[in-house]
Enzyme design. Structure first.
Site, PDB file in Angstrom:
ATOM      1  N   ASP A  71      35.537  21.348  59.264  1.00 18.26           N
ATOM      2  CA  ASP A  71      36.333  20.280  59.880  1.00 18.26           C
ATOM      3  C   ASP A  71      37.002  20.707  61.184  1.00 18.26           C
ATOM      4  OD1 ASP A  71      35.713  19.015  57.526  1.00 18.26           O
ATOM      5  OD2 ASP A  71      37.780  18.462  57.034  1.00 18.26           O
ATOM      6  N   HIS A 121      35.543  12.517  61.887  1.00 11.14           N
ATOM      7  CA  HIS A 121      36.817  13.002  61.314  1.00 11.14           C
ATOM      8  C   HIS A 121      38.004  12.389  62.072  1.00 11.14           C
ATOM      9  CE1 HIS A 121      39.132  15.561  58.764  1.00 11.14           C
ATOM     10  NE2 HIS A 121      39.467  16.451  59.666  1.00 11.14           N
ATOM     11  N   HIS A 125      42.823  12.655  64.860  1.00 12.26           N
ATOM     12  CA  HIS A 125      43.239  13.430  63.689  1.00 12.26           C
ATOM     13  C   HIS A 125      44.741  13.232  63.384  1.00 12.26           C
ATOM     14  CE1 HIS A 125      43.611  16.967  60.996  1.00 12.26           C
ATOM     15  NE2 HIS A 125      42.326  16.771  60.810  1.00 12.26           N
ATOM     16  N   HIS A 217      37.564  25.015  57.865  1.00  9.84           N
ATOM     17  CA  HIS A 217      38.005  24.483  59.147  1.00  9.84           C
ATOM     18  C   HIS A 217      37.553  25.426  60.264  1.00  9.84           C
ATOM     19  CE1 HIS A 217      40.710  22.453  56.336  1.00  9.84           C
ATOM     20  NE2 HIS A 217      40.796  21.504  57.242  1.00  9.84           N
TER      21      HIS A 217
HETATM   22 ZN   LIG Z   1      40.988  17.866  59.669  1.00 10.06          ZN
END
Ligand SMILES: [Zn+2]
Length: 247
Positions: A71, A121, A125, A217
């Site tokens: 991510d 995503h 964010h 991540h």
């Molecule tokens: Zn994220």
């Protein structure tokens, strides 16, 4: 659940407190209202409690197979992350942030050219507030990201993950309108907040089961080392990394 049905559900959830209030008095009605609101809030932060909107947390298999998701890219460490994946012969799903894609379209293209899957995503964010966004605000965040990826790579994305995974009851309807599927995870090491690679690895490895979707991540100094170590551990333990989030 469509957005319209989500609105009706939200209104419908206020009927039981009214009925209870009429039958047993305002205090009982108020307690019923509070209980329902607590349940709705919990369903956002503990998604397993939510009866609305499916989240895929694993794929079906009896083999020692897992899927890797990364991510928050593209970030400055994307080329290094891609080299590590290449060296291990592994492909992953990259959940990308729209404004970062717009700022680094070449990195987005590189991810795709190396055979990885691009996914949505959100545009900015908004991890603190996405869970309480209106349908219109969610639509804007998500549609802009899909467009940014389309502009950068010419690819229509089909997978979505909410910032920190928190979604309200409108999200399923918005995703349905935009042709996206929500993807969660079943194994994570909290690598977004912890920087101790050993500790993160132990958390991930302890929760692996066949069909697990692993959450990682990128963007922080420990992430390349974590990826390198995780891939080595998976290989040593004979886990195969596959792209199987949709089945
Ligand atoms: Zn994220």
């Amino acid at each position: 659940m469509t957005v319209r049905l989500a609105w009706l559900t939200l209104l419908g959830l206020h009927v039981p407190p009214l009925l209870v209030g009429f039958r047993w008095g305002w205090l009982a009605g108020l307690l019923c209202m509070v209980a329902i609101h607590i349940w709705v809030i919990l369903s956002i932060f503990l998604p397993r409690l939510a009866p609305w909107g499916r989240t895929k947390r694993r794929f079906r298999t009896s083999e020692k197979q897992v899927c890797l998701t990364i991510d928050d890219g593209p970030t400055a460490d994307t080329p290094e992350m891609l080299s590590i994946l290449d060296a291990a012969g592994v492909r992953a799903v990259f959940f990308l942030i729209g404004e970062r894609v717009a700022a680094n379209p070449q990195l987005c293209r590189e991810i795709r050219e190396r055979g990885h899957v691009l996914a949505n995503h959100t545009q900015t964010h908004p991890s603190a507030w996405f869970w309480c966004y209106s349908p219109a605000a969610q639509r804007l965040e998500i549609a802009r990201t899909s467009r940014a990826i389309q502009d950068a790579c010419g690819e229509n994305v089909r997978l979505f993950r909410a910032p920190v995974g928190f979604r309200n009851l409108f999200n399923g309807g918005v995703l349905r309108e935009l042709g996206l599927h929500n993807i969660g995870w079943s194994a994570r090491g909290f690598d977004g907040i912890d920087t101790n690679v050993e500790r993160i690895l132990q958390r991930i490895l302890a929760t692996l089961t066949p069909g697990a979707i692993i959450l990682l991540h990128q963007g922080k100094p420990h992430h390349p080392e974590l990826l390198r170590r995780l891939l080595a551990e998976l290989k040593a333990r004979e886990w195969e990394v596959v792209l199987r989030v949709e089945s």
